[in-house]
Design a protein around this motif. Sequence first.
Motif, short mmCIF file in Angstrom:
data_model
loop_
_atom_site.label_atom_id
_atom_site.label_comp_id
_atom_site.label_asym_id
_atom_site.label_seq_id
_atom_site.Cartn_x
_atom_site.Cartn_y
_atom_site.Cartn_z
N ALA A 1 -30.54 -16.92 -18.59
CA ALA A 1 -30.88 -15.52 -18.33
C ALA A 1 -29.61 -14.68 -18.20
O ALA A 1 -29.55 -13.54 -18.69
N LYS B 1 -36.86 -18.85 -18.30
CA LYS B 1 -35.49 -19.26 -18.64
C LYS B 1 -34.73 -19.57 -17.36
O LYS B 1 -34.96 -18.95 -16.32
N ASN C 1 -35.95 -9.61 -15.19
CA ASN C 1 -36.99 -8.77 -14.59
C ASN C 1 -37.65 -9.48 -13.39
O ASN C 1 -38.88 -9.59 -13.30
N GLN D 1 -28.83 -7.91 -23.54
CA GLN D 1 -28.86 -7.96 -25.00
C GLN D 1 -30.10 -7.19 -25.50
O GLN D 1 -31.22 -7.47 -25.06
N MET E 1 -36.51 -5.08 -27.68
CA MET E 1 -36.55 -6.29 -26.85
C MET E 1 -35.25 -6.36 -26.05
O MET E 1 -34.16 -6.29 -26.63
N ILE E 2 -35.35 -6.51 -24.74
CA ILE E 2 -34.19 -6.51 -23.85
C ILE E 2 -34.13 -7.83 -23.10
O ILE E 2 -35.09 -8.22 -22.43
N GLY E 3 -32.99 -8.51 -23.19
CA GLY E 3 -32.81 -9.73 -22.43
C GLY E 3 -32.57 -9.40 -20.96
O GLY E 3 -31.54 -8.81 -20.60
N HIS E 4 -33.52 -9.75 -20.11
CA HIS E 4 -33.40 -9.44 -18.68
C HIS E 4 -34.43 -10.27 -17.91
O HIS E 4 -35.58 -10.36 -18.33
N ARG F 1 -28.10 -13.84 -21.58
CA ARG F 1 -28.88 -12.90 -22.37
C ARG F 1 -28.96 -11.52 -21.73
O ARG F 1 -29.49 -10.59 -22.33
N ASN G 1 -40.36 -6.19 -23.57
CA ASN G 1 -40.65 -6.07 -25.00
C ASN G 1 -41.57 -4.86 -25.17
O ASN G 1 -42.71 -4.88 -24.70
N GLU H 1 -40.70 -10.73 -17.89
CA GLU H 1 -39.34 -11.15 -18.23
C GLU H 1 -39.03 -10.80 -19.68
O GLU H 1 -39.90 -10.86 -20.54
N ASP H 2 -37.76 -10.43 -19.94
CA ASP H 2 -37.34 -10.00 -21.27
C ASP H 2 -38.27 -8.90 -21.80
O ASP H 2 -39.06 -9.11 -22.72
#
Length: 263
Positions: A148, A143, A182, A154, A177-180, A151, A227, A224-225
Amino acid sequence: MTVTPIGAGSIQAATPDSFDPWPGLVQDIFNNRQIDEGAGIVAIEMPYRAEDAAIVPVTLRITLSPADNRRVVAITLVIDQNPAPMAARFELGQDSSVSEISTRIRVNNYTDVHAVAELSDGKLYMTKTYVKASGGCSAPAAKNAEEAKARLGQIRFRQFAKATDGPQNGTREAQIMIGHPNNSGLQMDQLTRLYIPAFFINELRIWQDDTLVLAMQGGISISEDPNIRFAYVPNGAKRVRVEARDTEGHLFQGEWPVENSGI
């Protein structure tokens, strides 16, 4: 290319996996404690050849016999050849009966991947698998920066029930699930050609009401994100709570009611 003499007039190329870092990792991560073979304790599942080195699926399963009066208190995931080999340490809630954890990781080189289970008697048990993948830690983010940022933090929660389970009993599966972004610290900004600083979720805790289900200490190898999907036994709680922190000190929180059926 590094070469190693093997005789007069002949050379042999060193392969990427010719050096085994595991003995050093046992010392650095586990303080050189004895680690026994973990067959019948813990299992690890990963694809032998990854389709995308930046999002390699991994599943950790607890296979400890119900007749064994010990329990698994933690599982450490180690990607031997990654720049920061300890990908995550999962702490299992005492009464949550977590039996399975799945996530997605970055794999930077062909490597052994170890899962080390710590039992309630203090003993360590290990299993491993081999994965062919490369470049996962330096792969560009999926993203863009603006997406990014929008999000960031989130959190989404999903819960699933197996067809044979009733709504308030039996093993359930849930997903956080975390929007990040990373960021690993090894990715390059395609415009500035400078490395993007490491910035990742390093703490995650999940509760049923006030009872801990699962906690994670994460590193740069979590994709990333983040999960996290896990199997556990509900305790009749009315809510699930999640708290996550990243390396810049941001705190992200979420809370959801537990309904009579999966979401």
